[in-house]
Design an enzyme around this catalytic site. Structure first.
Site, PDB file in Angstrom:
ATOM      1  CB  SER A   5      78.170  19.759  34.780  1.00 58.96           C
ATOM      2  OG  SER A   5      79.377  20.099  34.151  1.00 58.96           O
ATOM      3  N   PRO A   6      76.260  17.379  35.557  1.00 59.74           N
ATOM      4  CG  PRO A   6      77.079  15.786  37.036  1.00 59.74           C
ATOM      5  CD  PRO A   6      77.434  16.567  35.814  1.00 59.74           C
ATOM      6  CB  CYS A  58      71.664  18.788  42.809  1.00 58.11           C
ATOM      7  SG  CYS A  58      72.765  17.402  43.124  1.00 58.11           S
ATOM      8  CB  ALA A  68      74.216  13.770  42.559  1.00 64.76           C
ATOM      9  CD  GLN A  80      77.495  13.201  39.714  1.00 63.45           C
ATOM     10  OE1 GLN A  80      76.673  13.883  40.326  1.00 63.45           O
ATOM     11  NE2 GLN A  80      78.687  13.663  39.369  1.00 63.45           N
ATOM     12  CE1 TYR A  92      76.918  15.626  49.243  1.00 60.32           C
ATOM     13  CE2 TYR A  92      77.876  16.020  47.075  1.00 60.32           C
ATOM     14  CZ  TYR A  92      77.068  16.424  48.120  1.00 60.32           C
ATOM     15  OH  TYR A  92      76.412  17.636  48.072  1.00 60.32           O
TER      16      TYR A  92
END
Length: 189
Positions: free
Chosen positions: A23-24, A26, A58, A101, A183
């Site tokens: 998964s992305p 941060c 992201a 992403q 977001y």
């Protein structure tokens, strides 16, 4: 029934060698949107994992679209070059697809990273004007965003398109639009 975790899967025009997806995440370790050596090591180590797909965190489509000062971006030639350096290194390690992403933080931007409290930046910490579908702050003591005009929205659509072109030039196999967690794109819902 045979488990399919380690079997290939086709998603659109991309074939994953297995169904494990990183998964992305941060990292809050960029410099004005540019990936750093932290990303080189972090994403490089994940490229060694054997996952079928690795997603990059992201990534802001504008400087003001980042969550924090430490977030990655794809809004400048410098951002693109720094990200290409990291992706090229990952490509030397894995043949599995790599995606990015693309994101805009909207009213939840201009804040400290979570490990520093996640609170809004003060006037002395180089905050930026946040934007959103309405001029409603995310929470008490948060920056009040500027309500987007139709022209602003068109400009942001262009920023997403420009970042997508940069991502393709870097060589990403796929692009995901971040439309969750409150977001900007999620804020319109």
């Amino acid at each position: 029934m045979t488990a399919k975790l380690f079997t290939p899967i086709q998603l659109g025009g991309v074939t994953l060698p297995n169904r494990i997806v990183v998964s992305p995440m941060c990292q809050y370790s960029a410099d004005d949107g540019c990936m750093s050596d932290w990303h080189f090591i972090h994403l490089g180590s994940l490229a060694c994992s054997g996952a079928g797909l690795q997603m990059v965190e992201a990534t802001g489509v504008t400087r003001e679209g980042r969550i924090s000062h430490g977030c990655t971006g794809l809004y400048s030639d410098h951002n693109q070059a720094a990200m290409k350096r990291v992706v090229d290194a990952c490509r030397r390690i894995t043949r599995s697809p790599i995606g990015v992403q693309l994101a805009h933080a909207g009213r939840k931007g201009s804040v400290h990273p979570p490990f520093h409290g996640g609170k809004p930046l003060s006037a002395a910490e180089s905050p930026w004007q946040t934007v959103a579908p309405s001029a409603i702050a995310y929470d008490a003591d948060w920056h009040t965003p500027r309500e987007l005009s139709v022209g602003d929205i068109r400009t942001l659509v262009d920023a997403f398109a420009a970042a997508a072109k940069r991502a393709l030039a870097i060589g990403f196999d796929l692009i995901e639009l971040h439309s969750a967690h409150g977001y900007l794109l999620h804020e319109f819902l």
